[in-house]
Design an enzyme around this catalytic site. Structure first.
Site, PDB file in Angstrom:
ATOM      1  N   GLY A  66      -8.408   1.751  -5.037  1.00 27.66           N
ATOM      2  CA  GLY A  66      -7.256   2.658  -4.933  1.00 27.66           C
ATOM      3  C   GLY A  66      -6.282   2.442  -6.079  1.00 27.66           C
ATOM      4  O   GLY A  66      -5.844   3.397  -6.735  1.00 27.66           O
ATOM      5  N   THR A  67      -5.981   1.187  -6.335  1.00 27.32           N
ATOM      6  CA  THR A  67      -5.055   0.842  -7.424  1.00 27.32           C
ATOM      7  C   THR A  67      -5.575   1.358  -8.756  1.00 27.32           C
ATOM      8  O   THR A  67      -4.811   1.881  -9.579  1.00 27.32           O
ATOM      9  CB  THR A  67      -4.904  -0.694  -7.495  1.00 27.32           C
ATOM     10  OG1 THR A  67      -4.513  -1.158  -6.215  1.00 27.32           O
ATOM     11  CG2 THR A  67      -3.892  -1.104  -8.533  1.00 27.32           C
ATOM     12  N   GLY A 100      -7.479  -3.010  -6.337  1.00 28.48           N
ATOM     13  CA  GLY A 100      -8.834  -2.582  -6.026  1.00 28.48           C
ATOM     14  C   GLY A 100      -9.102  -1.148  -6.453  1.00 28.48           C
ATOM     15  O   GLY A 100      -8.455  -0.619  -7.375  1.00 28.48           O
ATOM     16  N   GLY A 142     -14.071  -6.983   5.025  1.00 25.40           N
ATOM     17  CA  GLY A 142     -15.085  -6.204   4.322  1.00 25.40           C
ATOM     18  C   GLY A 142     -15.122  -4.836   4.974  1.00 25.40           C
ATOM     19  O   GLY A 142     -15.884  -4.592   5.896  1.00 25.40           O
ATOM     20  N   ARG A 165      -7.883 -14.742   2.611  1.00 28.98           N
ATOM     21  CA  ARG A 165      -7.378 -14.130   1.376  1.00 28.98           C
ATOM     22  C   ARG A 165      -5.966 -14.603   1.005  1.00 28.98           C
ATOM     23  O   ARG A 165      -5.496 -14.326  -0.105  1.00 28.98           O
ATOM     24  CB  ARG A 165      -7.436 -12.609   1.448  1.00 28.98           C
ATOM     25  CG  ARG A 165      -6.400 -11.977   2.342  1.00 28.98           C
ATOM     26  CD  ARG A 165      -6.434 -10.451   2.266  1.00 28.98           C
ATOM     27  NE  ARG A 165      -5.187  -9.887   2.736  1.00 28.98           N
ATOM     28  CZ  ARG A 165      -4.985  -8.623   2.997  1.00 28.98           C
ATOM     29  NH1 ARG A 165      -5.973  -7.752   2.840  1.00 28.98           N
ATOM     30  NH2 ARG A 165      -3.819  -8.196   3.407  1.00 28.98           N
ATOM     31  N   ASP A 183     -13.248  -8.166  -1.203  1.00 31.83           N
ATOM     32  CA  ASP A 183     -14.421  -7.459  -0.674  1.00 31.83           C
ATOM     33  C   ASP A 183     -15.560  -7.360  -1.693  1.00 31.83           C
ATOM     34  O   ASP A 183     -16.685  -7.057  -1.322  1.00 31.83           O
ATOM     35  CB  ASP A 183     -14.048  -6.030  -0.239  1.00 31.83           C
ATOM     36  CG  ASP A 183     -13.140  -6.010   0.964  1.00 31.83           C
ATOM     37  OD1 ASP A 183     -12.798  -7.101   1.455  1.00 31.83           O
ATOM     38  OD2 ASP A 183     -12.751  -4.917   1.405  1.00 31.83           O
ATOM     39  N   ARG A 225       0.874  -1.177   0.000  1.00 38.00           N
ATOM     40  CA  ARG A 225       0.000   0.000   0.000  1.00 38.00           C
ATOM     41  C   ARG A 225       0.915   1.232   0.000  1.00 38.00           C
ATOM     42  O   ARG A 225       2.092   1.133   0.334  1.00 38.00           O
ATOM     43  CB  ARG A 225      -0.909  -0.009   1.231  1.00 38.00           C
ATOM     44  CG  ARG A 225      -1.872  -1.202   1.246  1.00 38.00           C
ATOM     45  CD  ARG A 225      -2.979  -1.023   2.274  1.00 38.00           C
ATOM     46  NE  ARG A 225      -3.744  -2.243   2.448  1.00 38.00           N
ATOM     47  CZ  ARG A 225      -4.790  -2.584   1.694  1.00 38.00           C
ATOM     48  NH1 ARG A 225      -5.193  -1.799   0.724  1.00 38.00           N
ATOM     49  NH2 ARG A 225      -5.438  -3.710   1.928  1.00 38.00           N
TER      50      ARG A 225
HETATM   51  N1  LIG Z   1      -6.469   8.262  -5.691  1.00 39.86           N
HETATM   52  C1  LIG Z   1      -5.318   7.609  -5.919  1.00 39.86           C
HETATM   53  N2  LIG Z   1      -4.463   8.049  -6.861  1.00 39.86           N
HETATM   54  C2  LIG Z   1      -3.305   7.412  -7.101  1.00 39.86           C
HETATM   55  N3  LIG Z   1      -2.912   6.296  -6.457  1.00 39.86           N
HETATM   56  C3  LIG Z   1      -3.724   5.803  -5.503  1.00 39.86           C
HETATM   57  C4  LIG Z   1      -4.959   6.432  -5.181  1.00 39.86           C
HETATM   58  N4  LIG Z   1      -5.546   5.728  -4.192  1.00 39.86           N
HETATM   59  C5  LIG Z   1      -4.709   4.706  -3.896  1.00 39.86           C
HETATM   60  N5  LIG Z   1      -3.619   4.754  -4.691  1.00 39.86           N
HETATM   61  C6  LIG Z   1      -2.499   3.808  -4.666  1.00 39.86           C
HETATM   62  O1  LIG Z   1      -2.996   2.526  -5.054  1.00 39.86           O
HETATM   63  C7  LIG Z   1      -2.363   1.511  -4.305  1.00 39.86           C
HETATM   64  C8  LIG Z   1      -3.380   0.588  -3.717  1.00 39.86           C
HETATM   65  O2  LIG Z   1      -4.386   1.302  -2.984  1.00 39.86           O
HETATM   66  P1  LIG Z   1      -5.135   0.655  -1.736  1.00 39.86           P
HETATM   67  O3  LIG Z   1      -4.135   0.329  -0.679  1.00 39.86           O
HETATM   68  O4  LIG Z   1      -6.257   1.534  -1.373  1.00 39.86           O
HETATM   69  O5  LIG Z   1      -5.629  -0.744  -2.258  1.00 39.86           O
HETATM   70  P2  LIG Z   1      -6.783  -1.123  -3.258  1.00 39.86           P
HETATM   71  O6  LIG Z   1      -6.275  -1.091  -4.637  1.00 39.86           O
HETATM   72  O7  LIG Z   1      -7.986  -0.290  -2.995  1.00 39.86           O
HETATM   73  O8  LIG Z   1      -7.026  -2.635  -2.875  1.00 39.86           O
HETATM   74  P3  LIG Z   1      -7.723  -3.221  -1.554  1.00 39.86           P
HETATM   75  O9  LIG Z   1      -9.045  -3.734  -2.017  1.00 39.86           O
HETATM   76  O10 LIG Z   1      -6.830  -4.279  -1.110  1.00 39.86           O
HETATM   77  O11 LIG Z   1      -7.864  -2.105  -0.562  1.00 39.86           O
HETATM   78  C9  LIG Z   1      -1.483   2.176  -3.277  1.00 39.86           C
HETATM   79  O12 LIG Z   1      -0.141   2.046  -3.684  1.00 39.86           O
HETATM   80  C10 LIG Z   1      -1.951   3.610  -3.264  1.00 39.86           C
HETATM   81  O13 LIG Z   1      -0.894   4.511  -3.023  1.00 39.86           O
HETATM   82  O1  LIG Z   2      -4.330  -5.435   6.583  1.00 37.80           O
HETATM   83  P1  LIG Z   2      -4.343  -4.973   5.175  1.00 37.80           P
HETATM   84  O2  LIG Z   2      -3.375  -5.663   4.293  1.00 37.80           O
HETATM   85  O3  LIG Z   2      -4.247  -3.492   5.056  1.00 37.80           O
HETATM   86  O4  LIG Z   2      -5.765  -5.376   4.537  1.00 37.80           O
HETATM   87  C1  LIG Z   2      -6.988  -5.242   5.198  1.00 37.80           C
HETATM   88  C2  LIG Z   2      -8.043  -4.840   4.217  1.00 37.80           C
HETATM   89  O5  LIG Z   2      -8.039  -5.619   3.064  1.00 37.80           O
HETATM   90  C3  LIG Z   2      -9.349  -5.725   2.544  1.00 37.80           C
HETATM   91  O6  LIG Z   2      -9.743  -7.057   2.470  1.00 37.80           O
HETATM   92  C4  LIG Z   2      -9.365  -5.180   1.168  1.00 37.80           C
HETATM   93  O7  LIG Z   2      -8.463  -5.937   0.407  1.00 37.80           O
HETATM   94  C5  LIG Z   2     -10.246  -4.960   3.507  1.00 37.80           C
HETATM   95  O8  LIG Z   2     -11.481  -5.547   3.714  1.00 37.80           O
HETATM   96  C6  LIG Z   2      -9.419  -4.953   4.750  1.00 37.80           C
HETATM   97  O9  LIG Z   2      -9.745  -3.861   5.566  1.00 37.80           O
HETATM   98 MG   LIG Z   3      -8.790   0.264  -1.292  1.00 34.30          MG
END
Ligand SMILES: Nc1ncnc2c1ncn2[C@@H]1O[C@H](COP(=O)(O)OP(=O)(O)OP(=O)(O)O)[C@@H](O)[C@H]1O
Ligand SMILES: O=P(O)(O)OC[C@H]1O[C@](O)(CO)[C@@H](O)[C@@H]1O
Ligand SMILES: [Mg+2]
Length: 534
Positions: free
Chosen positions: A277-278, A275, A350, A460, A306, A250
């Site tokens: 964010g990615t 997800g 979740g 997971r 999720d 992250r």
């Molecule tokens: N708005 C954004 N703009 C650019 N990069 C982002 C943004 N939000 C998140 N990121 C980058 O995307 C990557 C993943 O984001 P995040 O940790 O939220 O996981 P995710 O893709 O939502 O997956 P998960 O479902 O596991 O949360 C991180 O490296 C974060 O810095």
């Molecule tokens: O402990 P970590 O790696 O940040 O992941 C926890 C998060 O991952 C998720 O499953 C999303 O991938 C969320 O439901 C949970 O809050």
């Molecule tokens: Mg996320």
């Protein structure tokens, strides 16, 4: 249905749509221009459950007294869901006959001195105008369970999205491609299956330079993290274990630094697994590449246990997580059932969506109370969860509760803590619930044998089950087909069992959540037999 206010500029857009003389689909350039204008104007129609009508955001300002409103809505929808293409920026981008040909005896790994192999008679390609229907229920009334309506009569309007798959023309010469794969966010079953399929499919097109970026977006900036060369040989068996061959993370570098690294590394195809964010990051990378006028195809593959990504039937890893959660639920059931006045509590992941808890409860048939973030509940009082637990002990002798991680956050002290990506770090509702249950029965002077199970990472960190394995295979292959077809800023998904490409902004407009008025939530309530806790 909320009433719709007129939007300045809307008329001009609809006029443009109207003036565009097409019986079938608008040209891609017109669509993209309209799409941009619609986004700028933030036109929305919102249904009563908060879901934007017609999938996320929608063509608002609908005047249903206008006899042509459906046609206009559809055209605007087509504009919103048009998928960006590299020839939007590189107008002189050249296309070639596809090198994706399943009649070859061996994957092409040599230079194409004698021209590209192709088989013109092979009808295995997708036409760029092929479409998949996004919504398949014709609700007769806005009061129907789970109805998502565009107008107050909940009229049926066809909403078509782009079909995924190999195209006859490709916009990259395979020998000029350097493809990179990156996996970001938390782990998810199936990451390795998707990596494997992307590599295998790239090789079938004839790509030889394929690399993995280690540990998510961080791998683009940390000096000690080197690209990992990938080939069919390297990925052959990776799907047999969980996790990510490449590692995940992250947080990480700024988008401009990522694009600097892409440019320096000569990467022109980027596959991003993650997800919401990615995908926000992937879209920002796509935008930055366009701004710098570098020809890079950025394609996402949505990953999250999720299941909180809009518009698709499900995301890969979700089914496996639900299946794995069965073990925890079954253990909680056995413990509770074997104890004198036993109560089992299971907390499942979740963060903002209760899909895992809901589906795991439905699948197990062993849950008496399912608590999810989308549905408010009281713990105390005559209609509270604790009172119902007392009733269950008196009538059944035991009870099992399944709580989603994001449920009941209102009962906990807010910390404002954030993870490296800026996601809120939630309080532990499972632990809190366990304490409250113990306290409640102690105060009543009644026995309750409470067992708490938190299988968090176990659901997971496992390998994908068979159905996720297939989903990952199709998504991985389609990601490569999309990139070769010249699309960028897109993601792949399954929609009514067919495979599609979505523009990224449409799928990340907000996290997908369980609709408390949906048939699935109602089925869950029927199965658990739980009352309304309000
Ligand atoms: N708005 C954004 N703009 C650019 N990069 C982002 C943004 N939000 C998140 N990121 C980058 O995307 C990557 C993943 O984001 P995040 O940790 O939220 O996981 P995710 O893709 O939502 O997956 P998960 O479902 O596991 O949360 C991180 O490296 C974060 O810095
Ligand atoms: O402990 P970590 O790696 O940040 O992941 C926890 C998060 O991952 C998720 O499953 C999303 O991938 C969320 O439901 C949970 O809050
Ligand atoms: Mg996320």
């Amino acid at each position: 249905m909320e009433s719709l206010s007129p939007v300045i500029g809307q008329k001009a857009i609809l006029q443009t749509i109207n003036n565009t003389n097409h019986n079938h689909f608008l040209t891609s350039v017109t669509l993209r221009n309209l799409n941009r204008d619609c986004r700028r104007l933030r036109i929305r129609v919102v249904s009563k459950n908060g879901d934007a009508a017609g999938a996320g955001t929608a063509g608002g300002g609908i005047d249903s007294s206008d006899p042509d409103w459906k046609l206009k809505y559809q055209k605007e929808f087509e504009a919103r869901f048009s998928i960006p293409h590299i020839n939007d920026v590189f107008h002189d981008a050249v296309s070639y006959p596809s090198t994706f040909c399943l009649k070859m005896r061996t994957p092409i790994t040599e230079k194409f001195a004698e021209g590209y192999p192709s088989d013109e008679k092979w009808h295995g390609y997708i036409n760029n105008n092929d479409r998949v229907l996004l919504k398949v229920i014709n609700y007769s009334s806005a009061t129907s369970a789970g109805a998502e309506c565009i107008d107050s009569n909940c009229s049926w309007v066809e909403q078509w999205v782009h079909r995924a798959g190999p195209r006859e023309k490709i916009y990259f010469k395979p020998e000029e491609v350097k493809a990179a794969i990156v996996t970001c966010g938390g782990l998810c079953p199936g990451l390795n299956d998707v990596i494997r399929q992307i590599v295998i499919t790239l090789e079938i097109y004839g790509v030889t330079r394929i690399v993995g970026i280690p540990f998510g977006y961080r791998g683009f900036s940390e000096e000690d993290l080197a690209e990992m060369p990938l080939s069919r040989k390297v990925v052959q068996n990776v799907h047999l274990s969980g996790g990510s061959l490449l590692g995940v993370s992250r947080g990480g570098p700024k988008v401009s630094d990522i694009v600097d690294s892409i440019q320096e590394g000569g990467i022109n195809m980027l596959f991003v697994l993650g997800g919401n964010g990615t995908h926000a990051g992937a879209n920002a990378i796509h935008d930055e590449c366009r701004k710098r006028r570098i020809k890079v195809a950025v394609v996402g593959v949505p990953k999250t246990i999720d299941n909180d990504i809009m518009l698709m039937d499900k995301t890969f890893g979700f089914d496996t997580a639900v299946e794995e959660a069965q073990r925890a639920i079954n253990s909680a059931y056995i413990e509770a059932h074997s104890a004198y006045r036993g109560i089992g509590i299971v907390k499942l992941m979740g963060r903002s969506s209760g899909f895992i808890a809901m589906q795991a409860s439905l699948a197990s048939g062993q849950i008496d109370i399912c608590l999810i973030p989308e549905v408010p509940f009281n713990l105390h009082g005559p209609h509270g969860v604790l009172r119902h637990l007392k009733y269950l002990l008196e009538t059944k002798g035991s009870a099992v509760v399944c709580a989603a991680e994001g449920a009941g956050q209102g009962f906990l002290e807010k910390t404002n803590a954030k993870d490296a990506s800026g996601n809120a770090v939630l309080g532990d509702f499972g632990v809190y619930l366990q304490q409250e249950v113990k306290k409640y029965f102690k105060e009543l002077g009644e026995t309750a044998d409470v067992k708490y199970i938190d299988p968090t990472y176990m659901i997971r960190a496992c390998r994908a089950n068979a159905s996720d394995g297939i989903l990952c295979t199709v998504l991985g292959q389609n990601a490569v087909h999309g990139a070769f077809a010249g699309y960028s800023g897109i993601t792949v998904g399954i929609c009514n069992t067919h495979y599609v490409y979505f523009p990224i902004p449409e799928v990340i407009s907000k996290p997908r959540v369980v609709d408390p008025n949906s048939r699935m939530w109602h089925r869950c309530l029927t199965s658990t037999g739980q009352p309304d806790f309000i």
